[in-house]
Design a protein around this motif. Structure first.
Motif, short mmCIF file in Angstrom:
data_model
loop_
_atom_site.label_atom_id
_atom_site.label_comp_id
_atom_site.label_asym_id
_atom_site.label_seq_id
_atom_site.Cartn_x
_atom_site.Cartn_y
_atom_site.Cartn_z
N LEU A 119 7.37 5.07 -7.86
CA LEU A 119 6.80 3.78 -7.47
C LEU A 119 7.17 2.62 -8.37
O LEU A 119 7.15 1.49 -7.95
CB LEU A 119 5.27 3.89 -7.40
N THR A 134 10.37 1.45 -7.32
CA THR A 134 10.31 2.28 -6.12
C THR A 134 11.67 2.93 -5.87
O THR A 134 12.70 2.26 -5.89
CB THR A 134 9.90 1.44 -4.91
N SER A 143 0.81 -1.22 0.00
CA SER A 143 0.00 0.00 0.00
C SER A 143 0.85 1.28 0.00
O SER A 143 0.32 2.37 0.23
CB SER A 143 -0.93 0.00 1.21
N ARG A 182 2.58 4.61 -1.01
CA ARG A 182 2.08 5.65 -1.91
C ARG A 182 3.20 6.63 -2.28
O ARG A 182 4.11 6.86 -1.50
CB ARG A 182 0.95 6.43 -1.24
N LEU A 183 3.05 7.23 -3.44
CA LEU A 183 3.98 8.26 -3.90
C LEU A 183 3.98 9.41 -2.90
O LEU A 183 2.92 9.80 -2.39
CB LEU A 183 3.54 8.75 -5.28
N ASN A 184 5.13 9.94 -2.59
CA ASN A 184 5.35 11.05 -1.65
C ASN A 184 5.11 10.68 -0.19
O ASN A 184 5.09 11.56 0.66
CB ASN A 184 4.51 12.27 -2.02
N GLU A 185 4.94 9.40 0.11
CA GLU A 185 4.78 8.96 1.49
C GLU A 185 6.11 9.11 2.22
O GLU A 185 7.18 8.90 1.64
CB GLU A 185 4.34 7.50 1.51
#
Length: 61
Positions: A44, A47, A23, A25-28
């Motif tokens: 992503l 990654t 799960s 996410r981009l910019n997490e």
């Protein structure tokens, strides 16, 4: 509770493996368990992790 670990990426600061879940996410923002650096997911597929930018005050600019 179980976590689905999709993959592990090396921390750009200390090369310690950082586990990523399905799960993710981009910019997490994540924290490296080895050096405690804050890391940001900048891509992503594949990654890519980078050091998260430092929060700076803008002084109303």
């Amino acid at each position: 509770m179980t976590t689905n670990v999709a993959q592990a990426q090396a921390c750009p600061e200390c090369e310690e493996p950082v586990d990523l879940t399905d799960s993710a996410r981009l910019n997490e923002i994540l924290e490296c368990a080895g050096c405690r650096s804050e890391l940001e997911i900048v891509a992503l597929n594949p990654t890519v992790l980078a050091l998260a930018p430092e929060v700076e005050e803008d002084w109303g600019e």
